[in-house]
Design an enzyme around this catalytic site. Structure first.
Site, mmCIF file in Angstrom:
data_model
loop_
_atom_site.group_PDB
_atom_site.id
_atom_site.type_symbol
_atom_site.label_atom_id
_atom_site.label_comp_id
_atom_site.label_asym_id
_atom_site.label_seq_id
_atom_site.Cartn_x
_atom_site.Cartn_y
_atom_site.Cartn_z
ATOM 1 N N ASP A 75 45.577 25.520 77.853
ATOM 2 C CA ASP A 75 45.321 24.291 77.097
ATOM 3 C C ASP A 75 44.822 24.655 75.704
ATOM 4 O O ASP A 75 43.737 25.216 75.566
ATOM 5 C CB ASP A 75 44.250 23.461 77.829
ATOM 6 C CG ASP A 75 43.933 22.158 77.114
ATOM 7 O OD1 ASP A 75 44.656 21.173 77.338
ATOM 8 O OD2 ASP A 75 42.976 22.125 76.315
ATOM 9 N N TYR B 272 42.197 23.722 67.319
ATOM 10 C CA TYR B 272 41.501 24.926 67.797
ATOM 11 C C TYR B 272 41.854 26.146 66.940
ATOM 12 O O TYR B 272 41.222 27.197 67.062
ATOM 13 C CB TYR B 272 41.834 25.235 69.268
ATOM 14 C CG TYR B 272 41.456 24.165 70.272
ATOM 15 C CD1 TYR B 272 40.672 23.060 69.927
ATOM 16 C CD2 TYR B 272 41.893 24.249 71.603
ATOM 17 C CE1 TYR B 272 40.364 22.081 70.856
ATOM 18 C CE2 TYR B 272 41.573 23.272 72.538
ATOM 19 C CZ TYR B 272 40.814 22.189 72.154
ATOM 20 O OH TYR B 272 40.512 21.222 73.086
ATOM 21 N N LYS C 244 47.842 19.714 71.411
ATOM 22 C CA LYS C 244 47.415 18.339 71.083
ATOM 23 C C LYS C 244 47.559 18.054 69.599
ATOM 24 O O LYS C 244 47.359 18.951 68.766
ATOM 25 C CB LYS C 244 45.935 18.142 71.483
ATOM 26 C CG LYS C 244 45.580 18.675 72.844
ATOM 27 C CD LYS C 244 44.156 18.338 73.266
ATOM 28 C CE LYS C 244 43.748 19.155 74.474
ATOM 29 N NZ LYS C 244 43.240 20.500 74.165
ATOM 30 N N HIS D 110 45.124 13.815 70.701
ATOM 31 C CA HIS D 110 43.810 14.409 70.981
ATOM 32 C C HIS D 110 42.690 13.357 71.094
ATOM 33 O O HIS D 110 41.840 13.445 71.972
ATOM 34 C CB HIS D 110 43.487 15.422 69.876
ATOM 35 C CG HIS D 110 42.547 16.508 70.286
ATOM 36 N ND1 HIS D 110 42.640 17.802 69.828
ATOM 37 C CD2 HIS D 110 41.485 16.512 71.117
ATOM 38 C CE1 HIS D 110 41.692 18.542 70.360
ATOM 39 N NE2 HIS D 110 40.968 17.780 71.148
HETATM 40 N N1 LIG Z 1 40.417 17.065 74.604
HETATM 41 C C1 LIG Z 1 39.245 17.323 74.091
HETATM 42 O O1 LIG Z 1 38.750 16.599 73.213
HETATM 43 C C2 LIG Z 1 38.494 18.521 74.545
HETATM 44 C C3 LIG Z 1 37.150 18.688 74.186
HETATM 45 C C4 LIG Z 1 36.472 19.798 74.673
HETATM 46 C C5 LIG Z 1 37.124 20.710 75.489
HETATM 47 N N2 LIG Z 1 38.451 20.531 75.803
HETATM 48 C C6 LIG Z 1 39.181 21.500 76.674
HETATM 49 O O2 LIG Z 1 38.392 21.805 77.818
HETATM 50 C C7 LIG Z 1 38.156 23.199 77.864
HETATM 51 C C8 LIG Z 1 36.832 23.524 78.511
HETATM 52 O O3 LIG Z 1 35.767 22.903 77.843
HETATM 53 P P1 LIG Z 1 34.573 23.727 77.158
HETATM 54 O O4 LIG Z 1 35.160 24.880 76.478
HETATM 55 O O5 LIG Z 1 33.743 22.774 76.402
HETATM 56 O O6 LIG Z 1 33.610 24.113 78.316
HETATM 57 P P2 LIG Z 1 33.428 24.558 79.818
HETATM 58 O O7 LIG Z 1 34.621 25.187 80.405
HETATM 59 O O8 LIG Z 1 32.821 23.364 80.457
HETATM 60 O O9 LIG Z 1 32.304 25.662 79.583
HETATM 61 C C9 LIG Z 1 32.515 26.781 78.781
HETATM 62 C C10 LIG Z 1 31.174 27.485 78.581
HETATM 63 O O10 LIG Z 1 30.675 27.924 79.835
HETATM 64 C C11 LIG Z 1 30.589 29.351 79.852
HETATM 65 N N3 LIG Z 1 31.146 29.780 81.159
HETATM 66 C C12 LIG Z 1 32.437 29.680 81.567
HETATM 67 N N4 LIG Z 1 32.568 30.149 82.807
HETATM 68 C C13 LIG Z 1 31.343 30.583 83.201
HETATM 69 C C14 LIG Z 1 30.868 31.187 84.386
HETATM 70 N N5 LIG Z 1 31.689 31.442 85.405
HETATM 71 N N6 LIG Z 1 29.537 31.508 84.442
HETATM 72 C C15 LIG Z 1 28.713 31.243 83.409
HETATM 73 N N7 LIG Z 1 29.118 30.672 82.243
HETATM 74 C C16 LIG Z 1 30.436 30.329 82.156
HETATM 75 C C17 LIG Z 1 31.440 29.841 78.695
HETATM 76 O O11 LIG Z 1 30.907 31.057 78.176
HETATM 77 P P3 LIG Z 1 31.790 32.305 77.669
HETATM 78 O O12 LIG Z 1 33.050 31.778 77.040
HETATM 79 O O13 LIG Z 1 30.869 32.954 76.673
HETATM 80 O O14 LIG Z 1 32.045 33.166 78.864
HETATM 81 C C18 LIG Z 1 31.259 28.704 77.694
HETATM 82 O O15 LIG Z 1 30.018 28.817 77.020
HETATM 83 C C19 LIG Z 1 38.251 23.607 76.393
HETATM 84 O O16 LIG Z 1 38.356 24.988 76.205
HETATM 85 C C20 LIG Z 1 39.438 22.810 75.956
HETATM 86 O O17 LIG Z 1 40.645 23.434 76.383
HETATM 87 C C21 LIG Z 1 39.134 19.456 75.345
#
Ligand SMILES: NC(=O)c1ccc[n+]([C@@H]2O[C@H](COP(=O)([O-])OP(=O)(O)OC[C@H]3O[C@@H](n4cnc5c(N)ncnc54)[C@H](OP(=O)(O)O)[C@@H]3O)[C@@H](O)[C@H]2O)c1
Length: 282
Positions: free
Chosen positions: A50, A55, A80, A113
């Site tokens: 994704d 990004y 997106k 988005h």
């Molecule tokens: N459509 C939208 O508006 C929108 C908005 C936000 C996000 N998204 C999508 O959703 C995805 C995920 O959201 P997100 O990046 O906000 O957050 P997330 O997946 O909820 O959390 C990511 C965070 O958690 C840490 N983490 C991941 N796995 C872990 C584990 N097993 N143990 C401990 N810490 C862990 C990561 O650290 P490290 O990376 O340092 O390991 C990072 O700091 C995005 O990458 C994007 O593709 C979409």
């Protein structure tokens, strides 16, 4: 440690296609680390990635796709359309730019988005996505951060139902009402920030459940999304965590676990409310 990609369920979408239930999230994956992180994800079993124009890592995700050695049809790629690209002509041009960066001929899923209600253009943008789908350059089209009124408006205006809505969703914010609307309309729900951007990793209720199953709190949260039927997009740039987040097919949460996680609901968001989101650069 890697997971057999065949263990990841496919979720049927309303246009007859299907999407792997776990995808690799790439928000805040810097361009200089995106190729390596995405390649790592493919090597441990992810087959769904994704990204988004904003990004600034579509080109590097594209390099990982090209270098994966995997058949294009074995990978599921989402990108997106960014906010200033709302409008019919703008959306067409934005799609071309994203495809040029990704370096692929066909996209699996293109999303608007943010609804950007203040622009008043999402119906025009949606018409562009419909035409892109009809051209065959994208298999499926959907939205992100849409609330019920905008969802109903694009459907009423065009008769085309988005395959999914990608929204902020985690144990603090289970989006129960919006999920019911999605179910009524035949829209799948995709969870962004499924780990609350890492903020729920240390939660004591999740830690108790994790200990009981011999898994991590991240794995417990990802199982929770899967067992609710959601498509889930965990992000990490840490190889051990990338592998851990897809290694979730050897345990199951029971009813008491699901009930305990339900008590975490607080309505707390980690990102903006789509109706209040007016900035171009969150
Ligand atoms: N459509 C939208 O508006 C929108 C908005 C936000 C996000 N998204 C999508 O959703 C995805 C995920 O959201 P997100 O990046 O906000 O957050 P997330 O997946 O909820 O959390 C990511 C965070 O958690 C840490 N983490 C991941 N796995 C872990 C584990 N097993 N143990 C401990 N810490 C862990 C990561 O650290 P490290 O990376 O340092 O390991 C990072 O700091 C995005 O990458 C994007 O593709 C979409």
């Amino acid at each position: 440690m890697s997971t057999d990609p065949r263990d990841v369920p496919m979720v049927a979408l309303n246009d007859g296609s299907a999407i792997p239930q776990i995808g690799f999230g790439t928000w805040q994956v810097a361009p200089e680390e995106a190729e390596a992180a995405t390649s790592e994800a493919f090597s441990v079993g992810y087959r769904h990635v994704d990204t988004a124009a904003v990004y600034a890592n579509e080109a590097e995700v594209g390099l990982a796709i090209a270098g994966s050695g995997l058949a294009r049809d074995d990978l599921y790629v989402t990108t997106k359309l960014w906010n200033p690209d709302h409008g019919y002509d703008e959306a067409m041009a934005a799609f071309d730019r994203s495809m040029g960066k990704l370096g692929i001929e066909r996209l699996d899923l293109y999303l608007i988005h943010w609804q950007c209600v203040q622009f008043g253009k999402y119906v025009d943008t949606w018409r562009a996505l419909i035409d892109l789908r009809e051209s065959g350059r994208v298999t499926s089209i959907g939205v992100s951060n849409f609330k019920e009124p905008a969802l109903r408006e694009i459907i009423d205006a065009t008769g085309v139902v988005p395959v999914l809505n990608q929204v902020e969703l985690h144990p603090w914010l289970p989006q129960t009402e919006l999920r019911a609307v999605h179910a009524e309309l035949g829209i799948a729900t995709e969870s962004w920030s499924p780990l609350a951007s890492g903020q729920l990793i240390g939660d004591p209720i999740l830690a108790t459940i994790a200990e009981k199953h011999g898994k991590s709190t991240a794995q417990v949260m990802i199982r929770w999304h899967l067992q609710l039927g959601l498509i889930v997009l965990p992000k990490s740039v840490t190889p051990s965590r990338i592998a851990e987040n897809i290694d979730v097919f050897d345990f199951e949460l029971d009813e008491s676990d699901m009930a305990a996680i339900a008590t975490l609901e607080s309505g707390r968001r980690t990102g903006p409310d789509p109706d209040e989101y007016l900035e171009l650069g969150w």
